[in-house]
Design a protein around this motif. Sequence first.
Motif, PDB file in Angstrom:
ATOM      1  N   TRP A   1       0.824  -1.208   0.000  1.00 53.39           N
ATOM      2  CA  TRP A   1       0.000   0.000   0.000  1.00 53.39           C
ATOM      3  C   TRP A   1       0.861   1.262   0.000  1.00 53.39           C
ATOM      4  N   LEU A   2       2.023   1.193   0.645  1.00 56.82           N
ATOM      5  CA  LEU A   2       2.897   2.362   0.732  1.00 56.82           C
ATOM      6  C   LEU A   2       3.573   2.690  -0.595  1.00 56.82           C
ATOM      7  N   VAL A   3       3.680   1.713  -1.493  1.00 54.79           N
ATOM      8  CA  VAL A   3       4.349   1.968  -2.767  1.00 54.79           C
ATOM      9  C   VAL A   3       3.365   2.120  -3.930  1.00 54.79           C
ATOM     10  N   LEU A   4       2.081   1.894  -3.675  1.00 51.86           N
ATOM     11  CA  LEU A   4       1.099   2.042  -4.745  1.00 51.86           C
ATOM     12  C   LEU A   4       1.012   3.502  -5.180  1.00 51.86           C
ATOM     13  N   PRO A   5       0.923   3.764  -6.471  1.00 46.77           N
ATOM     14  CA  PRO A   5       0.712   5.150  -6.926  1.00 46.77           C
ATOM     15  C   PRO A   5      -0.663   5.643  -6.507  1.00 46.77           C
ATOM     16  N   ASP A   6      -0.822   6.964  -6.530  1.00 46.32           N
ATOM     17  CA  ASP A   6      -2.072   7.561  -6.060  1.00 46.32           C
ATOM     18  C   ASP A   6      -3.289   7.056  -6.835  1.00 46.32           C
ATOM     19  N   ALA A   7      -3.127   6.874  -8.141  1.00 46.94           N
ATOM     20  CA  ALA A   7      -4.268   6.416  -8.948  1.00 46.94           C
ATOM     21  C   ALA A   7      -4.724   5.032  -8.508  1.00 46.94           C
ATOM     22  N   ALA A   8      -3.774   4.144  -8.223  1.00 50.00           N
ATOM     23  CA  ALA A   8      -4.127   2.791  -7.786  1.00 50.00           C
ATOM     24  C   ALA A   8      -4.766   2.823  -6.407  1.00 50.00           C
ATOM     25  N   ARG A   9      -4.233   3.640  -5.505  1.00 46.96           N
ATOM     26  CA  ARG A   9      -4.828   3.759  -4.168  1.00 46.96           C
ATOM     27  C   ARG A   9      -6.258   4.258  -4.251  1.00 46.96           C
ATOM     28  N   THR A  10      -6.477   5.260  -5.085  1.00 40.68           N
ATOM     29  CA  THR A  10      -7.820   5.820  -5.224  1.00 40.68           C
ATOM     30  C   THR A  10      -8.793   4.768  -5.728  1.00 40.68           C
ATOM     31  N   GLU A  11      -8.352   3.970  -6.699  1.00 46.78           N
ATOM     32  CA  GLU A  11      -9.213   2.940  -7.255  1.00 46.78           C
ATOM     33  C   GLU A  11      -9.566   1.892  -6.204  1.00 46.78           C
ATOM     34  N   VAL A  12      -8.562   1.450  -5.438  1.00 47.54           N
ATOM     35  CA  VAL A  12      -8.808   0.446  -4.406  1.00 47.54           C
ATOM     36  C   VAL A  12      -9.738   1.006  -3.333  1.00 47.54           C
ATOM     37  N   THR A  13      -9.505   2.251  -2.912  1.00 50.77           N
ATOM     38  CA  THR A  13     -10.346   2.864  -1.885  1.00 50.77           C
ATOM     39  C   THR A  13     -11.789   3.007  -2.359  1.00 50.77           C
ATOM     40  N   THR A  14     -11.961   3.364  -3.621  1.00 49.00           N
ATOM     41  CA  THR A  14     -13.315   3.491  -4.182  1.00 49.00           C
ATOM     42  C   THR A  14     -14.047   2.163  -4.135  1.00 49.00           C
ATOM     43  N   VAL A  15     -13.357   1.087  -4.500  1.00 46.86           N
ATOM     44  CA  VAL A  15     -13.991  -0.227  -4.489  1.00 46.86           C
ATOM     45  C   VAL A  15     -14.241  -0.692  -3.057  1.00 46.86           C
ATOM     46  N   GLN A  16     -13.359  -0.338  -2.126  1.00 39.96           N
ATOM     47  CA  GLN A  16     -13.608  -0.653  -0.720  1.00 39.96           C
ATOM     48  C   GLN A  16     -14.912  -0.010  -0.254  1.00 39.96           C
ATOM     49  N   GLU A  17     -15.140   1.220  -0.665  1.00 40.34           N
ATOM     50  CA  GLU A  17     -16.368   1.901  -0.279  1.00 40.34           C
ATOM     51  C   GLU A  17     -17.591   1.240  -0.919  1.00 40.34           C
ATOM     52  N   ARG A  18     -17.424   0.740  -2.138  1.00 42.47           N
ATOM     53  CA  ARG A  18     -18.529   0.003  -2.764  1.00 42.47           C
ATOM     54  C   ARG A  18     -18.829  -1.281  -1.994  1.00 42.47           C
ATOM     55  N   CYS A  19     -17.783  -1.956  -1.524  1.00 44.59           N
ATOM     56  CA  CYS A  19     -17.991  -3.166  -0.724  1.00 44.59           C
ATOM     57  C   CYS A  19     -18.728  -2.835   0.569  1.00 44.59           C
ATOM     58  N   ALA A  20     -18.325  -1.727   1.203  1.00 44.53           N
ATOM     59  CA  ALA A  20     -18.987  -1.317   2.436  1.00 44.53           C
ATOM     60  C   ALA A  20     -20.448  -0.987   2.188  1.00 44.53           C
ATOM     61  N   SER A  21     -20.721  -0.299   1.074  1.00 42.22           N
ATOM     62  CA  SER A  21     -22.101   0.028   0.721  1.00 42.22           C
ATOM     63  C   SER A  21     -22.905  -1.235   0.437  1.00 42.22           C
ATOM     64  N   ALA A  22     -22.290  -2.190  -0.276  1.00 40.79           N
ATOM     65  CA  ALA A  22     -22.980  -3.442  -0.564  1.00 40.79           C
ATOM     66  C   ALA A  22     -23.274  -4.219   0.710  1.00 40.79           C
ATOM     67  N   ALA A  23     -22.371  -4.158   1.681  1.00 42.91           N
ATOM     68  CA  ALA A  23     -22.585  -4.865   2.946  1.00 42.91           C
ATOM     69  C   ALA A  23     -23.757  -4.291   3.721  1.00 42.91           C
ATOM     70  N   ARG A  24     -24.046  -3.012   3.500  1.00 43.82           N
ATOM     71  CA  ARG A  24     -25.180  -2.399   4.200  1.00 43.82           C
ATOM     72  C   ARG A  24     -26.514  -2.719   3.548  1.00 43.82           C
ATOM     73  N   THR A  25     -26.509  -3.169   2.302  1.00 43.12           N
ATOM     74  CA  THR A  25     -27.766  -3.395   1.577  1.00 43.12           C
ATOM     75  C   THR A  25     -28.671  -4.408   2.268  1.00 43.12           C
ATOM     76  N   PRO A  26     -28.181  -5.594   2.692  1.00 46.77           N
ATOM     77  CA  PRO A  26     -29.085  -6.506   3.397  1.00 46.77           C
ATOM     78  C   PRO A  26     -29.563  -5.956   4.733  1.00 46.77           C
ATOM     79  N   VAL A  27     -28.762  -5.084   5.354  1.00 49.03           N
ATOM     80  CA  VAL A  27     -29.193  -4.460   6.611  1.00 49.03           C
ATOM     81  C   VAL A  27     -30.400  -3.564   6.356  1.00 49.03           C
ATOM     82  N   TRP A  28     -30.324  -2.764   5.283  1.00 47.01           N
ATOM     83  CA  TRP A  28     -31.481  -1.931   4.934  1.00 47.01           C
ATOM     84  C   TRP A  28     -32.689  -2.788   4.610  1.00 47.01           C
ATOM     85  N   GLY A  29     -32.452  -3.895   3.909  1.00 45.57           N
ATOM     86  CA  GLY A  29     -33.564  -4.767   3.568  1.00 45.57           C
ATOM     87  C   GLY A  29     -34.283  -5.297   4.793  1.00 45.57           C
ATOM     88  N   LEU A  30     -33.515  -5.771   5.768  1.00 45.53           N
ATOM     89  CA  LEU A  30     -34.125  -6.286   6.993  1.00 45.53           C
ATOM     90  C   LEU A  30     -34.819  -5.180   7.777  1.00 45.53           C
TER      91      LEU A  30
END
Length: 291
Positions: A184-213
Motif C-alpha cells: 500500500w505504501l508503494v502504490l501510486p495515487d491512482a491505484a490507491r484511489t481505485e482500491v479505496t473506491t472499491v472498498q467503499e462500494r464493498c462497504a455500501s454493498a454490505a449495508r444493503t441486506p441491513v437496509w432490507g431487513l
Amino acid sequence: MNAFLTELGKNLATRWATALALPAALFVAVVVVAVALGPSHALDFNLLWTRVTTVSTGPALVWAAAVFLAATAVVGLAVTALGGVVIAAWGATGTGVGRPFVALRHRRWRRATAKADAAVKAALADRSDRRAKSNARRAVLRRNAISEIEPACPTWAGDRLLSVDDRVSRGTGLDLTTMWPRLWLVLPDAARTEVTTVQERCASAARTPVWGLAYLAVGVYWWPALVSGVWALLVSRRRIRRAVGVYADLVEASIDLYARDVANQLGFELTGRLTPAIGEQLTEVLQKRPR
C-alpha cells in the motif's frame, strides 16, 4: 483476508455522513409515514397531508426537524455498525455458528466440481465437439459461482477473498496479509484511489441486506415498506458479489504490478519476474522470521 476485512471495516466507520445521510433520512421518513398512517390507512395520503400540516408551523416544526435529524444520525450509525457485522461474517471460519453453512456450501461445491470435471473430460475427449465445450464452460462457471476454491467460509465473499490469498501464495510465494501494508505504501495515487473506491462500494454493498431487513421490520406494521425490504434483499447478493469480486481482482492486480517494487526497495534488485522462491524469501524478510 483479515487485513482486507479490517480495511473494509474502517471504510464503514468513515464518510458515513455522505454515504448514509440520504438513505437514513429516507428510512426515517418511511417510519414517520408508517406511524402517521398505520396499517389501516396504509395509502391514505390525504390523511398523511393533514397530519403533516399540523406540525408544519411554529415550535412544533423545529422540534420535529430536530428529532428527524437525530433519528437520521442514530439510524446511520446503527446501519454502519451492522454493516460491519456483515463484513465480519464474510471472513468467519467454519467453526461454531458458521459450521453448518460451510458444510452446506462444501457439499454443493463438491457436487458442482464433480460435474465440472466430468464435463471437462468429455470436452477434452472430443475437442471438435462445440456442445461439449459449451457444457464444460457452464459447469465450471456454476462451480465457481459457489466458490473458486474449496469452501472454508460460510459466505461466497469470504472464499473469494481467500482465493486471492491462495492464488498469490501459489504464484508468487508471498503471504498476502504480510505483504499488503508494505504494498500500500508503494502504490501510486491512482491505484490507491481505485482500491479505496472499491472498498467503499464493498462497504455500501454490505449495508444493503441491513437496509432490507430494516424495511421488512417496518413492513410488519406498514405493509408498503415490505416492497423496499424485499427489493433490497434481492439486489444485495448481486451487489456484494460484484463489489467483492472487483475488490479481489484489484488486490491481485496490485500484487502483480507492484510487488516487485516492494522487493526492490528491500534490496532484492529484481530484473525479472517475481518467482515463488523469491517470494518466500521476501515473506521471511517481511515477517522478521529467523532463518
